[in-house]
Design an enzyme around this catalytic site. Sequence first.
Site, PDB file in Angstrom:
ATOM      1  N   LYS A  29       0.831  -1.211   0.000  1.00  0.00           N
ATOM      2  CA  LYS A  29       0.000   0.000   0.000  1.00  0.00           C
ATOM      3  C   LYS A  29       0.864   1.258   0.000  1.00  0.00           C
ATOM      4  O   LYS A  29       0.639   2.178  -0.776  1.00  0.00           O
ATOM      5  CB  LYS A  29      -0.908   0.024   1.247  1.00  0.00           C
ATOM      6  N   THR A  30       1.846   1.268   0.877  1.00  0.00           N
ATOM      7  CA  THR A  30       2.708   2.442   0.952  1.00  0.00           C
ATOM      8  C   THR A  30       3.494   2.592  -0.348  1.00  0.00           C
ATOM      9  O   THR A  30       3.714   3.696  -0.832  1.00  0.00           O
ATOM     10  CB  THR A  30       3.647   2.339   2.170  1.00  0.00           C
ATOM     11  N   ASP A 215      -1.860   7.702   3.823  1.00  0.00           N
ATOM     12  CA  ASP A 215      -1.442   6.350   4.217  1.00  0.00           C
ATOM     13  C   ASP A 215      -2.055   6.030   5.588  1.00  0.00           C
ATOM     14  O   ASP A 215      -2.405   6.933   6.339  1.00  0.00           O
ATOM     15  CB  ASP A 215       0.103   6.311   4.303  1.00  0.00           C
ATOM     16  N   GLU A 216      -2.165   4.764   5.919  1.00  0.00           N
ATOM     17  CA  GLU A 216      -2.687   4.326   7.232  1.00  0.00           C
ATOM     18  C   GLU A 216      -4.036   4.981   7.525  1.00  0.00           C
ATOM     19  O   GLU A 216      -4.283   5.478   8.625  1.00  0.00           O
ATOM     20  CB  GLU A 216      -1.690   4.688   8.354  1.00  0.00           C
ATOM     21  N   GLN A 246      -5.432  -3.298  10.919  1.00  0.00           N
ATOM     22  CA  GLN A 246      -4.319  -2.650  11.612  1.00  0.00           C
ATOM     23  C   GLN A 246      -4.752  -1.378  12.330  1.00  0.00           C
ATOM     24  O   GLN A 246      -3.922  -0.523  12.648  1.00  0.00           O
ATOM     25  CB  GLN A 246      -3.202  -2.327  10.628  1.00  0.00           C
ATOM     26  N   ARG A 601       5.314  -7.305  10.924  1.00  0.00           N
ATOM     27  CA  ARG A 601       6.512  -6.488  10.679  1.00  0.00           C
ATOM     28  C   ARG A 601       7.669  -7.351  10.216  1.00  0.00           C
ATOM     29  O   ARG A 601       8.671  -6.870   9.699  1.00  0.00           O
ATOM     30  CB  ARG A 601       6.970  -5.740  11.954  1.00  0.00           C
TER      31      ARG A 601
END
Length: 668
Positions: A29-30, A215-216, A246, A601
Amino acid sequence: MSGLNPRQIEAVRYTAGPLLVLAGAGSGKTRVITQKIAHLIGHVGIQARHIRAVTFTNKAAREMRERVGQQVKGINTRGLGISTFHTLGLDILRRHPERIGLRAGFSLLDAQDSESLIKEHLRGTRNADAIGLSAVQQRISRWKNDFVDPEQAMSRAEDDFEAQLATLYAGYERSLRAYNAVDFDDLILGPARLFRSQPDLLETWQGRIRYLLVDEYQDTNGAQYELVRHLAGPRGAFTVVGDDDQSIYAWRGARPENLARLKDDYPTLKVIMLEQNYRSSARILGLANALIAHNPHVFEKRLWSELGPGERPRVLHCKDEAHEAEKVASEILHLKFAEETAFGDMAILYRGNHQARPFEKALREHNIPYFLSGGTSFFARAEVKDTMAYLRLLANPEDDAAFLRIVNTPRREIGPTTLEKLADYARARAIGLLAACGELGLAEHLNERQRNRLGVFARLIADHGQRVAADPTAAMSALVEAIDYPAWLRENASSQPVADRRYENVTDLLSWLGKLHKGDFQDKTLADMVGHLTLMDVLDRQEETEGGDRVHLMTLHAAKGLEFPHVFLVGMEEELLPHRVSIEEDSIEEERRLAYVGITRARQSLTFTLTRRRKRYGEWVLSAPSRFLGELPKDQLDWDNERAQTPENRKARGLSHLHRLKGLLNAD
Ligand code: ATP
Ligand code: MG
């Protein structure tokens, strides 16, 4: 478009309308965001200064800037705005302070400053202890983020307690206005309000920001949602990316429903899902999928990976927290020396900052370099706050909060009664505290000795204030010397080395200030620079000044969006993860998402640790394994299979000696 799969390419190219990319961890996504910025500049022809990308942390913003920089070599990226929501808000407010009743050069209160302000107001309240500081803080923040002003809060109060909270809220807001200051919440709220009520300004900003990327997105709260909606406007030129699994900031008002709400506000919203994970090996991903399957889902998504099964994730049982830290340190040494892994490729992740201490100790004992992010952040240290307060006062003589912090630091025999009288006088005259110090009218309220002391302080600020705009570092160094700040630190520290370390923080801040002044802030005002410094967090500063090959230590919250080849997820115990409070409040799902963030992560190896007992408030307490471990497929985990063989971690000890010896040799 190299390095993207077809769906990612679609997401990058799609500019016909609003777009939501909804996808699990590590699905790129990023990467879509950074590539899309490059695409917008290079192919769509939008100038960099008309693009704004918003991320969640300063670290993420910096990484994104770097990645874009690599992709658009040779293209002009001047003015490209990549920042956090808060920095975006600060930018907007700085351009039109008068529109929300502020004066130019207003100050930004950090969390600690606003806490002490609330404390001041609590002091005058009956049964202050029963109300409690954190209740007030949380309530005020919640009200602000829901656009409830003090009057509304008061009229909605249903009992005495709520009415008291609303009164405190009103007092707090009044002080902020009197101090010409805003708090962190105002950075989002102020612009959102501004856009609600002043269409001309909104139009200006919509012209300025032609394309918006976030983002996020799952962690935006109500006010942030509104800000995005305003800026994006009816044309909906935006891309937001997020993962509902998340969402870990509900406690700060984040609303994962904002993902669904987008569809209502923008009926033409296009949704693209990504399912291939490029980060983690299949075994790690399998654990993540299995864990998050225990949460109810709005959107079903199933991640898969082509990276092969990879190493089996492990669980290490430890006696207690010291043993846990020791084991992790040996594993790190093993990875470093037996498997030639860089320290920087390893991370220790935990639920709460207090868990860091034993790890710091063990790492130090083994000479393993590390970064600690969060914790007592650089800017929360008393000496840094003092220096910053001097700087703030030089930049903005009306910053009363800064004035109050340092008027008696170092001690100048200016007592609380003097200050109260000064404040009464300043309020009546509608001027700042510093300006009031020099006024003749004070003679009616304070005796000569008191006035002299205030006068000396005011002159000190005035003298250095003249020089500060031209050369902030030199002016501040001169000031630190003039007040003999090192002596004050010595007086207040338990030992000389402690005082020295504190003084080093001050000189670090000053040299950093100099760098900023000559670099990014060359043609900005001192107030801009001070605002920027207040927004920075410790990680930025450390990485800007230190660099190097270090193990990362951070909370799960801070790890969001990042990735590491080797992850140690420590303290997998009930009451730690899930956190005790969330067990009591029955908010386990958010804790599960937090564990999911932790697991995802990891790229190559994942190691969980847990202890049998732990010290809590000085007492040994038996610990129980986290329910989340129980939710993982047992046969997919290796139990107690240590790389660095114990019980005595003999091999690791050997490695540690070797490592120390190397350190000695390099030192020469
Ligand atoms: P998170 O939800 O944790 O924020 P994310 O969805 O933002 O994750 P990224 O950080 O963008 O994921 O990507 C994860 C990793 O996969 C990164 O190392 C990225 O460079 C890599 N990656 C992303 N897309 C591709 C691709 N198409 N090919 C190869 N690698 C990719
Ligand atoms: Mg990401």
